[in-house]
Design a protein around this motif. Structure first.
Motif, PDB file in Angstrom:
ATOM      1  N   ALA A 109     -64.151  12.693  28.465  1.00 52.60           N
ATOM      2  CA  ALA A 109     -63.652  14.065  28.524  1.00 52.60           C
ATOM      3  C   ALA A 109     -64.668  15.025  27.906  1.00 52.60           C
ATOM      4  O   ALA A 109     -64.897  16.129  28.419  1.00 52.60           O
ATOM      5  CB  ALA A 109     -62.314  14.167  27.804  1.00 52.60           C
ATOM      6  N   GLY A 110     -65.303  14.609  26.798  1.00 51.30           N
ATOM      7  CA  GLY A 110     -66.327  15.443  26.171  1.00 51.30           C
ATOM      8  C   GLY A 110     -67.536  15.647  27.053  1.00 51.30           C
ATOM      9  O   GLY A 110     -68.115  16.743  27.097  1.00 51.30           O
ATOM     10  N   VAL A 111     -67.939  14.607  27.766  1.00 52.13           N
ATOM     11  CA  VAL A 111     -69.057  14.720  28.704  1.00 52.13           C
ATOM     12  C   VAL A 111     -68.712  15.697  29.820  1.00 52.13           C
ATOM     13  O   VAL A 111     -69.499  16.591  30.168  1.00 52.13           O
ATOM     14  CB  VAL A 111     -69.433  13.342  29.280  1.00 52.13           C
ATOM     15  CG1 VAL A 111     -70.372  13.494  30.476  1.00 52.13           C
ATOM     16  CG2 VAL A 111     -70.085  12.462  28.218  1.00 52.13           C
ATOM     17  N   ALA A 112     -67.514  15.528  30.399  1.00 54.27           N
ATOM     18  CA  ALA A 112     -67.106  16.410  31.492  1.00 54.27           C
ATOM     19  C   ALA A 112     -67.048  17.865  31.024  1.00 54.27           C
ATOM     20  O   ALA A 112     -67.513  18.778  31.726  1.00 54.27           O
ATOM     21  CB  ALA A 112     -65.751  15.969  32.038  1.00 54.27           C
ATOM     22  N   ALA A 113     -66.487  18.100  29.843  1.00 49.51           N
ATOM     23  CA  ALA A 113     -66.398  19.462  29.318  1.00 49.51           C
ATOM     24  C   ALA A 113     -67.784  20.047  29.080  1.00 49.51           C
ATOM     25  O   ALA A 113     -68.038  21.225  29.363  1.00 49.51           O
ATOM     26  CB  ALA A 113     -65.582  19.468  28.032  1.00 49.51           C
ATOM     27  N   THR A 114     -68.699  19.226  28.563  1.00 53.65           N
ATOM     28  CA  THR A 114     -70.057  19.710  28.306  1.00 53.65           C
ATOM     29  C   THR A 114     -70.789  20.014  29.606  1.00 53.65           C
ATOM     30  O   THR A 114     -71.517  21.015  29.715  1.00 53.65           O
ATOM     31  CB  THR A 114     -70.839  18.680  27.478  1.00 53.65           C
ATOM     32  OG1 THR A 114     -70.118  18.401  26.266  1.00 53.65           O
ATOM     33  CG2 THR A 114     -72.220  19.193  27.126  1.00 53.65           C
ATOM     34  N   GLN A 115     -70.604  19.164  30.609  1.00 54.37           N
ATOM     35  CA  GLN A 115     -71.200  19.444  31.916  1.00 54.37           C
ATOM     36  C   GLN A 115     -70.676  20.765  32.469  1.00 54.37           C
ATOM     37  O   GLN A 115     -71.444  21.574  33.021  1.00 54.37           O
ATOM     38  CB  GLN A 115     -70.888  18.307  32.883  1.00 54.37           C
ATOM     39  CG  GLN A 115     -71.614  17.021  32.563  1.00 54.37           C
ATOM     40  CD  GLN A 115     -71.186  15.861  33.461  1.00 54.37           C
ATOM     41  OE1 GLN A 115     -70.166  15.938  34.169  1.00 54.37           O
ATOM     42  NE2 GLN A 115     -71.949  14.778  33.439  1.00 54.37           N
ATOM     43  N   SER A 116     -69.389  21.006  32.313  1.00 55.50           N
ATOM     44  CA  SER A 116     -68.805  22.259  32.769  1.00 55.50           C
ATOM     45  C   SER A 116     -69.391  23.445  32.017  1.00 55.50           C
ATOM     46  O   SER A 116     -69.804  24.448  32.615  1.00 55.50           O
ATOM     47  CB  SER A 116     -67.286  22.212  32.573  1.00 55.50           C
ATOM     48  OG  SER A 116     -66.707  23.478  32.783  1.00 55.50           O
ATOM     49  N   LEU A 117     -69.453  23.313  30.692  1.00 59.20           N
ATOM     50  CA  LEU A 117     -69.959  24.387  29.835  1.00 59.20           C
ATOM     51  C   LEU A 117     -71.361  24.817  30.243  1.00 59.20           C
ATOM     52  O   LEU A 117     -71.683  26.014  30.234  1.00 59.20           O
ATOM     53  CB  LEU A 117     -69.936  23.881  28.390  1.00 59.20           C
ATOM     54  CG  LEU A 117     -70.325  24.772  27.226  1.00 59.20           C
ATOM     55  CD1 LEU A 117     -69.718  24.216  25.932  1.00 59.20           C
ATOM     56  CD2 LEU A 117     -71.841  24.853  27.048  1.00 59.20           C
TER      57      LEU A 117
END
Length: 391
Positions: free
Chosen positions: A358-366
């Protein structure tokens, strides 16, 4: 009971886990510490009487069977895959400090190695043992607020400048970002309280303060205690920040979980105070914590009012000042028991993987405009192995 003999790799920020585990005659003792920094090895020798010190994991593994039954990996995040797969391949039950890894591929490789070698893996998500989290979860499971539909988390990190912007944490090559490195704790708790994992994430964030601080230094010869100072204020007064500093110091993520539960997570590293604020909203009420250490409260509202009202029920939270409100000793004790006997644990390697995913996905989005990013699925065979308590 014969003491479980523990090897420790990395004697830095989380060295307190090693000293907590060193209980000769009470079930576990630390026999060897590996760290490349001479000052860290000297500190280990001072704090763990009679311990043998070596410079790296290879040296520890060379004669591990002579004095090591299990291993605590307390090393920087980007080293987790190499270190964990090595200790698992060696057949040593492994405690791996959170986050499990900095990429989904690395986390999956660690899980697959544990399954293939049938070696016990434990990931150190100590907040699962924090009294305030336990109190919230027990209230939710007892039906205090009905079915969970939303979780909101605000994380105020006054020590963020000291913790994350002086050393390897500041370089995204080592952490991916603080939505993963720092956020893995809270995302795991969100999942635990909501009863499901993140399926997609969107986020925004920026390097708003620390990127403007000109004072820089290579701190590879030092550890946190060398620069940590509670008197440093305002945040722009920080000195000797890392030469490479490209992680965000403020970020906000929206998460969609299993069952349609919605969650948000906000993290700021330049606030004057340091605590986590959780709000959980269900079909029959809501709860929130005030404080997250000893003396904290969990407040519950379960009757309608059309203005602000005092909570309908208050749960007083216990705990102590020893390691995250008493969570660290519980974490270590659970690992020692698990390494020796196996069985179910409060922590979960699969949940640890889902938190960083989830942290990876959020960072990719950011870093790509803030759009929704899907979380990749875990191999179902691997998930099944850990669902069976690694037996």
């Amino acid at each position: 009971m014969t003491d479980l003999r523990l090897g420790v790799v990395g004697f830095g920020l989380r060295a307190n886990l090693a000293t907590t585990a060193h209980r000769p005659g009470e079930g576990s003792r630390v026999t060897v510490v590996a760290d490349p920094l001479a000052a860290a090895r000297e500190r280990a020798a001072e704090l763990v009487p009679g311990v043998r010190t070596v410079p790296d994991l290879d040296a520890l593994l060379t004669d591990a069977r002579d004095d090591v039954d299990a291993v605590l990996l307390l090393t920087p995040d980007h080293l987790h895959r190499d270190h964990a797969t090595a200790t698992l391949e060696a057949g040593l039950p492994t405690f791996l400090e959170k986050p499990i890894a900095t990429t989904v591929a690395d986390a999956d490789a660690i899980l697959e190695t544990a399954r293939r070698t049938r070696t016990r893996l434990y990931v150190g998500h100590n907040m699962r043992h924090m009294p305030v989290v336990t109190a919230m979860r027990e209230a939710i499971r007892a039906g205090a607020i009905g079915d969970v539909k939303a979780v909101w988390v605000r994380h105020f990190v006054s020590a963020g400048g000291d913790f994350y912007f002086h050393d390897w944490h500041a370089d995204r090559r080592n952490t991916t970002g603080l939505l993963l490195q720092k956020g893995a704790h809270d995302i795991d708790v969100i999942h635990r309280l909501a009863g499901g994992f993140t399926r997609s994430a969107a986020a925004v964030g920026s390097l708003s303060v620390y990127g403007d601080v000109d004072s820089r230094r290579d701190n590879s010869d030092r550890r946190l205690r060398d620069w940590y100072d509670v008197g440093t204020w305002p945040p722009t007064a920080q000195r000797d920040l890392a030469p490479v500093l490209d992680v965000e110091d403020i970020s906000m993520a929206n998460l969609v979980l299993d069952g349609g539960v919605l969650a948000s997570y906000q993290q700021c590293h330049f606030t004057p105070d340091y605590w986590r604020s959780y709000t959980v909203i269900g079909t029959a009420g809501r709860l929130e914590n005030v404080g997250d250490g000893p003396g904290a409260q969990v407040r519950i509202w379960d009757r309608r009012t059309d203005t602000y009202a005092d909570p309908d029920r208050v749960i007083e939270v216990g705990g102590d000042d020893e390691g995250h409100g008493g969570a660290d000793p519980l974490l270590v004790a659970e690992f020692v028991r698990f390494a020796r006997d196996g069985g179910p644990t409060e922590t979960s390697p699969v949940a640890a993987r889902q938190a960083i995913a989830a942290g990876v996905a959020a960072t990719q989005s950011l870093r790509s405009g803030g759009g929704m990013v899907e979380v990749p699925e875990l191999d179902p065979d691997v998930a099944a192995w850990f669902a069976a308590d690694q037996q």
